[in-house]
Design a protein around this motif. Sequence first.
Motif, mmCIF file in Angstrom:
data_model
loop_
_atom_site.group_PDB
_atom_site.id
_atom_site.type_symbol
_atom_site.label_atom_id
_atom_site.label_comp_id
_atom_site.label_asym_id
_atom_site.label_seq_id
_atom_site.Cartn_x
_atom_site.Cartn_y
_atom_site.Cartn_z
ATOM 1 N N GLY A 24 57.710 38.632 48.126
ATOM 2 C CA GLY A 24 57.992 38.371 49.541
ATOM 3 C C GLY A 24 56.798 38.737 50.412
ATOM 4 N N ASP A 25 57.056 39.444 51.508
ATOM 5 C CA ASP A 25 55.985 39.825 52.430
ATOM 6 C C ASP A 25 55.032 40.834 51.794
ATOM 7 O OD1 ASP A 25 56.913 38.192 54.333
ATOM 8 O OD2 ASP A 25 57.877 39.745 55.559
ATOM 9 N N ALA A 26 55.566 41.659 50.894
ATOM 10 C CA ALA A 26 54.752 42.706 50.277
ATOM 11 C C ALA A 26 53.955 42.172 49.089
ATOM 12 C CB ALA A 26 55.642 43.850 49.829
ATOM 13 N N ARG A 27 54.039 40.874 48.843
ATOM 14 C CA ARG A 27 53.370 40.295 47.683
ATOM 15 C C ARG A 27 51.860 40.405 47.822
ATOM 16 N NH1 ARG A 27 53.426 35.618 43.838
ATOM 17 N NH2 ARG A 27 51.366 34.789 44.296
ATOM 18 N N THR A 28 51.211 40.994 46.822
ATOM 19 C CA THR A 28 49.755 41.099 46.827
ATOM 20 C C THR A 28 49.233 40.528 45.522
ATOM 21 O OG1 THR A 28 50.121 43.235 47.857
ATOM 22 C CG2 THR A 28 47.864 42.680 47.256
ATOM 23 N N GLU A 29 48.302 39.609 45.654
ATOM 24 C CA GLU A 29 47.685 39.084 44.446
ATOM 25 C C GLU A 29 46.464 39.938 44.169
ATOM 26 O OE1 GLU A 29 46.989 34.923 44.503
ATOM 27 O OE2 GLU A 29 46.982 34.851 42.307
ATOM 28 N N ALA A 30 46.538 40.790 43.139
ATOM 29 C CA ALA A 30 45.445 41.721 42.857
ATOM 30 C C ALA A 30 44.364 41.072 42.021
ATOM 31 C CB ALA A 30 45.989 42.958 42.156
ATOM 32 N N VAL A 31 44.787 40.315 41.019
ATOM 33 C CA VAL A 31 43.838 39.668 40.116
ATOM 34 C C VAL A 31 44.246 38.209 39.968
ATOM 35 C CG1 VAL A 31 42.914 39.605 37.771
ATOM 36 C CG2 VAL A 31 43.416 41.804 38.840
ATOM 37 N N GLU A 32 43.247 37.312 40.062
ATOM 38 C CA GLU A 32 43.563 35.892 39.977
ATOM 39 C C GLU A 32 42.745 35.267 38.856
ATOM 40 O OE1 GLU A 32 43.195 33.549 43.687
ATOM 41 O OE2 GLU A 32 42.146 32.121 42.411
ATOM 42 N N ASP A 33 43.369 34.910 37.776
ATOM 43 C CA ASP A 33 42.746 34.140 36.716
ATOM 44 C C ASP A 33 41.426 34.728 36.213
ATOM 45 O OD1 ASP A 33 42.649 32.081 34.907
ATOM 46 O OD2 ASP A 33 41.469 30.797 36.233
ATOM 47 N N VAL A 34 41.505 35.893 35.588
ATOM 48 C CA VAL A 34 40.302 36.500 35.012
ATOM 49 C C VAL A 34 40.309 36.316 33.498
ATOM 50 C CG1 VAL A 34 39.210 38.714 34.466
ATOM 51 C CG2 VAL A 34 39.904 38.207 36.819
ATOM 52 N N SER A 35 39.192 35.810 32.999
ATOM 53 C CA SER A 35 39.012 35.752 31.557
ATOM 54 C C SER A 35 37.762 36.536 31.214
ATOM 55 C CB SER A 35 38.849 34.302 31.081
ATOM 56 O OG SER A 35 40.039 33.588 31.333
ATOM 57 N N LEU A 36 37.869 37.423 30.263
ATOM 58 C CA LEU A 36 36.672 38.156 29.832
ATOM 59 C C LEU A 36 36.823 38.578 28.383
ATOM 60 C CD1 LEU A 36 37.210 41.508 29.694
ATOM 61 C CD2 LEU A 36 37.244 41.218 32.155
ATOM 62 N N THR A 37 35.680 38.835 27.753
ATOM 63 C CA THR A 37 35.713 39.288 26.363
ATOM 64 C C THR A 37 34.783 40.482 26.201
ATOM 65 O OG1 THR A 37 33.915 37.797 25.798
ATOM 66 C CG2 THR A 37 36.148 37.013 25.348
ATOM 67 N N VAL A 38 35.132 41.317 25.235
ATOM 68 C CA VAL A 38 34.201 42.342 24.776
ATOM 69 C C VAL A 38 34.061 42.114 23.278
ATOM 70 C CG1 VAL A 38 33.739 44.800 24.552
ATOM 71 C CG2 VAL A 38 34.996 43.959 26.548
ATOM 72 N N GLU A 39 32.835 41.818 22.850
ATOM 73 C CA GLU A 39 32.607 41.562 21.426
ATOM 74 C C GLU A 39 32.566 42.895 20.683
ATOM 75 O OE1 GLU A 39 32.637 38.643 20.130
ATOM 76 O OE2 GLU A 39 32.604 37.523 22.027
ATOM 77 N N PRO A 40 32.804 42.850 19.348
ATOM 78 C CA PRO A 40 32.679 44.084 18.571
ATOM 79 C C PRO A 40 31.316 44.746 18.810
ATOM 80 C CG PRO A 40 33.637 42.374 17.230
ATOM 81 C CD PRO A 40 33.263 41.733 18.531
ATOM 82 N N HIS A 41 31.310 46.037 18.992
ATOM 83 C CA HIS A 41 30.104 46.862 19.179
ATOM 84 C C HIS A 41 29.391 46.597 20.493
ATOM 85 C CE1 HIS A 41 30.953 47.385 15.016
ATOM 86 N NE2 HIS A 41 30.556 46.171 14.711
ATOM 87 N N GLU A 42 30.067 45.943 21.424
ATOM 88 C CA GLU A 42 29.401 45.621 22.674
ATOM 89 C C GLU A 42 29.857 46.573 23.777
ATOM 90 O OE1 GLU A 42 28.356 41.540 25.134
ATOM 91 O OE2 GLU A 42 30.397 41.849 24.429
ATOM 92 N N PHE A 43 28.924 46.911 24.666
ATOM 93 C CA PHE A 43 29.245 47.759 25.809
ATOM 94 C C PHE A 43 29.277 46.861 27.044
ATOM 95 C CE2 PHE A 43 29.118 52.353 27.151
ATOM 96 C CZ PHE A 43 29.430 52.116 28.477
ATOM 97 N N VAL A 44 30.469 46.674 27.596
ATOM 98 C CA VAL A 44 30.636 45.756 28.723
ATOM 99 C C VAL A 44 31.155 46.515 29.935
ATOM 100 C CG1 VAL A 44 31.927 43.761 29.587
ATOM 101 C CG2 VAL A 44 31.043 43.770 27.244
ATOM 102 N N SER A 45 30.530 46.294 31.088
ATOM 103 C CA SER A 45 30.993 46.931 32.321
ATOM 104 C C SER A 45 31.632 45.907 33.234
ATOM 105 C CB SER A 45 29.838 47.591 33.066
ATOM 106 O OG SER A 45 29.444 48.761 32.412
ATOM 107 N N LEU A 46 32.554 46.406 34.023
ATOM 108 C CA LEU A 46 33.244 45.590 35.007
ATOM 109 C C LEU A 46 32.994 46.252 36.346
ATOM 110 C CD1 LEU A 46 35.140 43.151 34.926
ATOM 111 C CD2 LEU A 46 37.044 44.716 34.558
ATOM 112 N N ILE A 47 32.272 45.559 37.232
ATOM 113 C CA ILE A 47 32.023 46.160 38.541
ATOM 114 C C ILE A 47 32.541 45.249 39.638
ATOM 115 C CG2 ILE A 47 29.990 47.438 37.740
ATOM 116 C CD1 ILE A 47 28.228 45.436 39.141
ATOM 117 N N GLY A 48 32.750 45.818 40.791
ATOM 118 C CA GLY A 48 33.247 45.033 41.908
ATOM 119 C C GLY A 48 33.655 45.951 43.033
ATOM 120 N N PRO A 49 33.878 45.384 44.222
ATOM 121 C CA PRO A 49 34.257 46.220 45.354
ATOM 122 C C PRO A 49 35.616 46.886 45.125
ATOM 123 C CG PRO A 49 34.483 43.896 45.916
ATOM 124 C CD PRO A 49 33.818 43.951 44.580
#
Lengths: 297, 286
Positions: B21-46
């Motif tokens: 309803g009015d309190a509806r918040t879309e926090a994440v919209e259609d995110v696709s991401l991968t972390v491969e074996p042995h990989e160091f992946v960062s996620l940054i953003g505001p």
Amino acid sequence: MERSFDLDLDAGAHALSAPPPRAPRARRLKVPAAGDARSLGVKTALAGVSIGALFLLWYLGTRYRVQFYIRFHDVPTPFDVFREAMHTVGSRQFAANVGNSLRRIFAGFFVALVSGVALGLLIGRYRIVSRLLMPAIEVLRPIPAIAWVPLSIMLWPTTESSIVFITFIGAFYPILLNTVDGVESLDGVLLRAGRCLGASEAQLFRHVILPGVLPNIFTGLAVGMGVAWVSLIAAEMISGQYGVGYYTWEAYSLVNYPAIVLGMITIGALGLLCSGAIRLVGQWSMPWLAYVNGARK
Amino acid sequence: MSNTDQGRIDCRHIGVVFGSGDARTEAVEDVSLTVEPHEFVSLIGPSGCGKSSLLSIVAGFTKPTRGTATLDGVPIRKPGAERGVVFQQYSLFPWLRVRENVEFGQKMAGVSRAKRESTARTLLGLAGLLAFENHYPDQLSGGMKQRIGIVRALAANPRVLLMDEPFGALDTQTRTVMQEILTNMWQRFRLSVLFITHDIEEAVFLSDRIYVMTARPGRIKAEIRVPLPRPRTPAMFDTPEFVELVQRLKNLIREESLAAMGSELASGGVDGFSIDMGPNGVEEML
């Protein structure tokens, strides 16, 4: 940039301990030091002054037979009570009274401990259990344990079991409510940490919730022990045979005034002993609490 | 420590919606991401872009409204020991000594006392913390607690490590040291890591790849490979490649922070001022 090529892949490992381990910032184990000895002396002296003043007031009141709204006229002096204690405390009769009271306390308190903690954990953890049980508990809770005395005598087959029941009622609510409060206020991140370290629901109860709530449980036990004594003495005065409550009331009926005060002092000492035992068990089972900084100055 | 090709995180078309309803918040919209074996992946953003929501989904604490998250092809439904988590808040059990904390995961798995003790002591030794194995967490500094948090997660032998701004509460000096320790540990164990941060330098220093998220509703704005060689050393902070990459990421984030602020201001809120910007962010904006 060049430095990075000096290192082969595994060499990174030896830099793991690169930062020198610093001494912990927080307080270390409490080792008695000169300052501690001095503060212990001050503490003991203050305790002596505190209790000494009590006896002095009592003595002066009885020595001068003070009559100033309250009447010290029939109140026995400390020496009367001491004399009474000298020939009573060693007697078999007195030991039976103390033994009966202690047995009733332990029985009622033990049942309250087991049921209060178990129900408290379940009520705190599961909303459905809370919604099912809390209304009934909230309705029964305002009824003081002493008000249960007549009904309890009707309910239970023996006077003994009815007194134990009243003691249980007194101890139960503080233990239950403190446990519930502890579970509800437990830091959620500890539960999440437990779950992603592979703990099952049963393991969470055993290894995260129970130890996390233990300080609250011990608060409940200390309060519950106090209320249990209040309830026990009232029950013994009204319906008991034997017990220090019975002894005190009987002394009043027999106009043995020093014995009244002796009974009171005995009740106080036993209560102190019981809460002291709980505090000791608490300190022994939660050594980590010594390092948690509270608001104490 | 981990098997050769295990530890692949795959998030597909993840959407997260809070409330209705009015309190509806879309926090994440259609995110696709991968972390491969042995990989160091960062996620940054505001702030508020939903990066912590994503980590929470991979950890199994929350379910996505849309999309799927899998680990090695198996859908993630609840928390599990194969996904170690390091939290931003201190999460050591205060009633357990340091070594008992580290042993916790293995204890839950029914590993024998002798074996889990030796694992814990080895890992604590690597982290330079063996001298503190019998201390309680409340006797230690914040940086040490977080190091133990990392060691505890590793000791449970996970396939991936999920880190939610683990150094966010630490002072700058401690942070720098912690970053160095973490990169050295990673060099040793080569676990797949999904690392959430709002600190751009930290992300560049630690990562193989960086996902930059947009302001709410969070989407992937850019995916950037970090070309710096391994193993990483603090000397790299001053190299032109490092500085240039940081600047590029700062610009990307600033665009998003501006967008976030614009919408916050438009809707009358001032929460947007908590977003992370470069030192000149506000002046440049005004």
